[in-house]
Design an enzyme around this catalytic site. Sequence first.
Site, mmCIF file in Angstrom:
data_model
loop_
_atom_site.group_PDB
_atom_site.id
_atom_site.type_symbol
_atom_site.label_atom_id
_atom_site.label_comp_id
_atom_site.label_asym_id
_atom_site.label_seq_id
_atom_site.Cartn_x
_atom_site.Cartn_y
_atom_site.Cartn_z
ATOM 1 N N LYS A 68 0.833 -1.211 0.000
ATOM 2 C CA LYS A 68 0.000 0.000 0.000
ATOM 3 C C LYS A 68 0.869 1.263 0.000
ATOM 4 C CE LYS A 68 -2.041 -1.451 3.794
ATOM 5 N NZ LYS A 68 -1.375 -2.773 3.883
ATOM 6 N N THR A 69 1.881 1.288 0.855
ATOM 7 C CA THR A 69 2.750 2.461 0.922
ATOM 8 C C THR A 69 3.501 2.642 -0.403
ATOM 9 O OG1 THR A 69 3.082 1.890 3.224
ATOM 10 C CG2 THR A 69 4.535 3.569 2.333
ATOM 11 N N THR A 121 -5.320 -1.683 7.238
ATOM 12 C CA THR A 121 -5.458 -3.140 7.176
ATOM 13 C C THR A 121 -6.886 -3.527 7.561
ATOM 14 O OG1 THR A 121 -4.600 -3.132 9.425
ATOM 15 C CG2 THR A 121 -3.068 -3.727 7.674
HETATM 16 P P1 ADP Z 1 2.212 -1.990 3.117
HETATM 17 O O1 ADP Z 1 2.246 -0.490 3.076
HETATM 18 O O2 ADP Z 1 0.977 -2.560 2.460
HETATM 19 O O3 ADP Z 1 2.421 -2.564 4.489
HETATM 20 P P2 ADP Z 1 4.706 -1.776 1.623
HETATM 21 O O4 ADP Z 1 4.288 -0.863 0.520
HETATM 22 O O5 ADP Z 1 5.497 -1.201 2.726
HETATM 23 O O6 ADP Z 1 3.418 -2.542 2.224
HETATM 24 O O7 ADP Z 1 5.468 -3.018 0.943
HETATM 25 C C1 ADP Z 1 6.328 -3.855 1.655
HETATM 26 C C2 ADP Z 1 7.564 -4.157 0.837
HETATM 27 O O8 ADP Z 1 7.218 -5.124 -0.157
HETATM 28 C C3 ADP Z 1 8.095 -2.953 0.061
HETATM 29 O O9 ADP Z 1 9.225 -2.445 0.698
HETATM 30 C C4 ADP Z 1 8.459 -3.468 -1.309
HETATM 31 O O10 ADP Z 1 9.844 -3.691 -1.402
HETATM 32 C C5 ADP Z 1 7.754 -4.781 -1.424
HETATM 33 N N1 ADP Z 1 6.633 -4.720 -2.388
HETATM 34 C C6 ADP Z 1 5.364 -4.407 -2.098
HETATM 35 N N2 ADP Z 1 4.596 -4.506 -3.186
HETATM 36 C C7 ADP Z 1 5.390 -4.911 -4.193
HETATM 37 C C8 ADP Z 1 5.168 -5.221 -5.569
HETATM 38 N N3 ADP Z 1 3.945 -5.149 -6.096
HETATM 39 N N4 ADP Z 1 6.231 -5.583 -6.314
HETATM 40 C C9 ADP Z 1 7.451 -5.688 -5.757
HETATM 41 N N5 ADP Z 1 7.724 -5.431 -4.472
HETATM 42 C C10 ADP Z 1 6.714 -5.048 -3.680
#
Ligand code: ADP
Length: 340
Positions: A71-72, A165
């Site tokens: 998401k981030t 979440t």
């Molecule tokens: P959330 O905000 O949903 O908790 P993040 O955006 O922080 O998740 O993602 C976690 C990690 O996973 C990121 O640092 C990134 O390296 C990896 N990641 C997330 N989505 C992807 C994607 N679609 N393709 C490749 N790497 C991803």
Amino acid sequence: MATKMDKVKPKEEEYAEEDRSIDTLLRPNTWAEYIGQEHIKRNLRVIIDAAKKRSEPIDHLLFYGQAGLGKTTLARLVAREMASPMKTTSGPAIEKTGDLAAILSNLEPSDILFIDEAHRLNRMIEEVLYPAMESRKLHIVIGKGAGARTVSIDLPPFTLIAATTRVNLLSEPLRSRFGAILRLDYYDEGDIERIIERSAKILGIDITPEAIKILAKAARFTPRVANRLLKRARDYAEVHKKPTIDGASAKETLEMLEIDELGLEVHDRLLLSAIIDKFGGGPVGVGTLAAALNEDRGVIEEVYEPYLLKLGLIRRTPAGRVAEGLSYKHLDKKTKDQLL
Ligand code: ADP
């Protein structure tokens, strides 16, 4: 040269710092690098193109889905595409309405404000957000009691991107103020394999296709977990002086981490065992289960259960959680019928 500060730094912090810098390296910086979630990328494409055509900021967006699904990263990509600076905060960091007022009044035109863990914003803060999102007004109450008065401040055009979440914990009035609500689902195994392959390439790790498959299977369909397993497998291979992560070292890494081939960790197996052994396979209410495991109910609902449900190991019923046949098989336990 090591400074005094370095010497006193706790070990875990050093690791955490190293992990953080690796995370920065691995973060996708372009849409092409953002693997999977095709329907969300398509949706965002339309929203972004339309906003660009009108030379307006994009609508407020809400991303929801399990932790670590991206998401981030997605919010960053949107900001990058709109060439807008992104200011980041989170629900728990905004304690008082004044905190939010300070953030909002510091926004520049076309800024993107990213609020992570939006379900943890309290109601009073949500109420400051409504007019800000809807009509770009910030209402501030000055003074107290009978002498209190409200001052309205115009805010520049900005976009709020919120991530959560637990979308069901967001109030309906807040949810309804987003122009688009996008749900990130678990990735499929093929996408996770591609993510591991990409990360290995960036980090210069030699890994066999078999090892990629083993790690991907245990990665809970989640990119963050996939990257974490890859990092741990690299550590393991390094310590054992193996130049390549092969199937055997991938398996040994998972064993060391007590992660089984389905990606279940100790707490997942404890939860399944509790349903089966303590509550006759269920149904058991989540509150009772939480008490039996001495675990926070929210953690069970938010962190453990979604993956167990996704794998079909448990089922939610109105009466509570029930262990499915697959759980018995996986944990090598006998069902009631087999015991008769
Ligand atoms: P959330 O905000 O949903 O908790 P993040 O955006 O922080 O998740 O993602 C976690 C990690 O996973 C990121 O640092 C990134 O390296 C990896 N990641 C997330 N989505 C992807 C994607 N679609 N393709 C490749 N790497 C991803």
